[in-house]
Design a protein around this motif. Structure first.
Motif, PDB file in Angstrom:
ATOM      1  N   LYS A 193       0.861  -1.172   0.000  1.00 44.52           N
ATOM      2  CA  LYS A 193       0.000   0.000   0.000  1.00 44.52           C
ATOM      3  C   LYS A 193       0.902   1.229   0.000  1.00 44.52           C
ATOM      4  O   LYS A 193       1.751   1.384   0.877  1.00 44.52           O
ATOM      5  CB  LYS A 193      -0.889   0.031   1.247  1.00 44.52           C
ATOM      6  N   VAL A 194       0.729   2.079  -1.004  1.00 44.81           N
ATOM      7  CA  VAL A 194       1.539   3.299  -1.116  1.00 44.81           C
ATOM      8  C   VAL A 194       0.596   4.481  -1.284  1.00 44.81           C
ATOM      9  O   VAL A 194      -0.175   4.537  -2.242  1.00 44.81           O
ATOM     10  CB  VAL A 194       2.520   3.228  -2.300  1.00 44.81           C
ATOM     11  N   ASP A 195       0.648   5.404  -0.349  1.00 46.42           N
ATOM     12  CA  ASP A 195      -0.203   6.595  -0.388  1.00 46.42           C
ATOM     13  C   ASP A 195       0.695   7.822  -0.489  1.00 46.42           C
ATOM     14  O   ASP A 195       1.484   8.112   0.427  1.00 46.42           O
ATOM     15  CB  ASP A 195      -1.069   6.666   0.869  1.00 46.42           C
TER      16      ASP A 195
ATOM     17  N   LYS B 285       0.866  11.819  -0.784  1.00 45.24           N
ATOM     18  CA  LYS B 285       0.166  13.090  -0.638  1.00 45.24           C
ATOM     19  C   LYS B 285       1.148  14.228  -0.884  1.00 45.24           C
ATOM     20  O   LYS B 285       2.346  13.998  -1.054  1.00 45.24           O
ATOM     21  CB  LYS B 285      -0.459  13.195   0.749  1.00 45.24           C
TER      22      LYS B 285
ATOM     23  N   HIS C 241       3.082   7.379   2.851  1.00 47.05           N
ATOM     24  CA  HIS C 241       2.758   6.215   3.693  1.00 47.05           C
ATOM     25  C   HIS C 241       2.959   4.948   2.854  1.00 47.05           C
ATOM     26  O   HIS C 241       2.337   4.784   1.806  1.00 47.05           O
ATOM     27  CB  HIS C 241       1.312   6.283   4.197  1.00 47.05           C
TER      28      HIS C 241
ATOM     29  N   ASP D   5       3.639  -0.914   8.682  1.00 49.91           N
ATOM     30  CA  ASP D   5       4.179   0.319   8.107  1.00 49.91           C
ATOM     31  C   ASP D   5       5.690   0.212   7.903  1.00 49.91           C
ATOM     32  O   ASP D   5       6.414  -0.245   8.787  1.00 49.91           O
ATOM     33  CB  ASP D   5       3.894   1.506   9.024  1.00 49.91           C
TER      34      ASP D   5
ATOM     35  N   ASN E 170       6.036   6.140   7.203  1.00 53.59           N
ATOM     36  CA  ASN E 170       4.818   6.912   7.445  1.00 53.59           C
ATOM     37  C   ASN E 170       5.259   8.267   8.005  1.00 53.59           C
ATOM     38  O   ASN E 170       5.204   8.505   9.205  1.00 53.59           O
ATOM     39  CB  ASN E 170       3.903   6.183   8.426  1.00 53.59           C
TER      40      ASN E 170
ATOM     41  N   LYS F 238       1.592  15.601  -6.246  1.00 58.06           N
ATOM     42  CA  LYS F 238       1.172  14.196  -6.137  1.00 58.06           C
ATOM     43  C   LYS F 238       0.582  13.671  -7.439  1.00 58.06           C
ATOM     44  O   LYS F 238       0.631  12.465  -7.699  1.00 58.06           O
ATOM     45  CB  LYS F 238       0.178  14.023  -4.995  1.00 58.06           C
TER      46      LYS F 238
END
Length: 376
Positions: free
Chosen positions: A225-227, A229, A234, A246, A249, A258
């Motif tokens: 999972k790559v977020d 912003k 994260h 994690d 983060n 982004k």
């Protein structure tokens, strides 16, 4: 068996030899990606399962190109350093050889003379003993004052030297830190950046690349999972029991775009996150909770590929003109004028009709004005 990227060299070399040149070889490689993969397919909606978002495939190629471009630059610099070291060593050897040849050989007649002059030697010894006794006698006031002044001058010079060294201390760098910095600069993963426990990061003036380390068991994108912003990253991985852990983060030091940023997975190695900087500036750290690097010690030059087309064209023209000038050949403004004059040289009504084209008959200034030379 070949290891790493060399294991396919035999097959790729065969293709390159068959094509004969690099351009058709690259055309074949990209053609394969076009025919057999979804590399050139554009995802039009978030629900599309094949292809890449607009611009992502190109960025992927660009990042891989930059990786090997940096490696090639480092190889060239290393070769230059080795050549300079060999040249310096050769010059030192030549200087030592010249110094050795300039030394006057000892006269063979000196040894017998020394053996037969014991009386003279005794006188020399007595003279030396008298000098030693004289030097141990109390000095006069003038001698003591002179010695004190000399000592005072020496202390002043030493103090100035110490002040100079302490004043320059900010620019000095610990040898061990300098060695570590050179190693980081030589690695494309940490070029102008650093290596941390969980990730590597590198940068140029417009982009930052973060590579978050993952276990060997991570081989598919769905395990991550790559977020991304504008000022936060994260990254989490899925454990064998289905839970998420994690890896990163943290808050970014500066804002990123982004929409222009992307991530890819190198199976079993790292998650590569490419971030587009909102401002063209050098970052001291990629995350706010990590130590800062010294941006005065990094490579702050900008590659030509980062400049716009107009700037690149001007630089290329300047480089071309410099080479032509060194070789005594026409520069760009002269080449254009020569082509125009060549067409009109033998045209109807030209005073040079019937004569071979002769560039020595005229000169062209940088503004393009043609001046014809008077015939002698």
């Amino acid at each position: 068996m070949a290891s790493g990227s060399e294991k396919y060299d035999t097959a790729l070399l065969a293709i390159l030899q068959n094509e004969g040149k690099v351009a058709p070889f690259l055309d074949e490689v990209l053609g394969f990606l076009y025919r057999r993969t979804d590399f050139f397919r554009i995802m039009k909606t978030d629900t599309d399962r094949l292809g890449f978002p607009p611009g992502v495939a190109y960025k992927l190629l660009k990042n891989i190109f930059k990786k090997y471009e940096i490696l090639a630059q480092k190889d060239s610099e290393k070769a230059d350093q080795m050549r300079q070291a060999r040249k310096k060593k050769q010059e030192t050897q030549e200087q030592q050889s010249e110094a050795s040849n300039m030394q006057t050989p000892t006269e063979p007649s000196q040894a017998p003379l020394c053996q037969g002059t014991s009386g003279a030697n005794d006188q020399d010894k007595r003279g030396q003993e008298e000098s030693a006794v004289a030097s141990s006698e109390p000095q006069g006031e003038g001698d003591r004052v002179e010695q004190m002044e000399t000592s005072s001058e020496s202390e002043t010079q030493n103090a100035k030297s110490s002040e100079s060294k302490s004043g320059d201390g900010e620019d000095e760098e610990d040898p061990e830190l300098a060695r570590q910095r050179r190693e980081l600069q030589a690695n494309p993963l940490t070029y102008n950046g650093a290596e941390r426990e969980a990730y590597f990061w590198s940068q140029n003036i417009t982009e930052v690349d973060v590579r978050v380390k993952v276990p060997k068991s991570i081989v598919k994108g769905k395990q991550m999972k790559v977020d991304i912003k504008s000022k936060h990253i994260h990254v989490a991985l899925q454990e064998s029991d289905g839970s998420w852990r994690d890896l990163v983060n943290s808050e970014l030091s500066w804002d990123v775009d982004k929409e222009e940023s992307m991530w890819t997975l190198s199976p079993g190695e790292f998650v590569h996150i490419n971030l587009e900087k909102k401002q063209e500036r050098w970052w001291e750290n990629v995350f706010t909770d990590e130590p800062k690097i010294n941006t005065k010690k990094i490579d702050c030059s900008r590659p030509m590929t980062d400049l716009d087309d107009e700037a690149q064209a001007k630089i290329e023209e300047m480089m071309f003109n410099q080479r032509q000038k060194q070789l005594g050949l026409p520069q760009s403004h002269e080449v254009k004028t020569h082509e125009m004059l060549r067409k009109a040289w033998d045209a109807e009504g030209s005073p040079f009709k019937g004569q071979p084209f002769d560039p020595s008959r005229f000169s062209v200034d940088p503004s393009g004005v043609v001046n014809f030379n008077q015939q002698t």
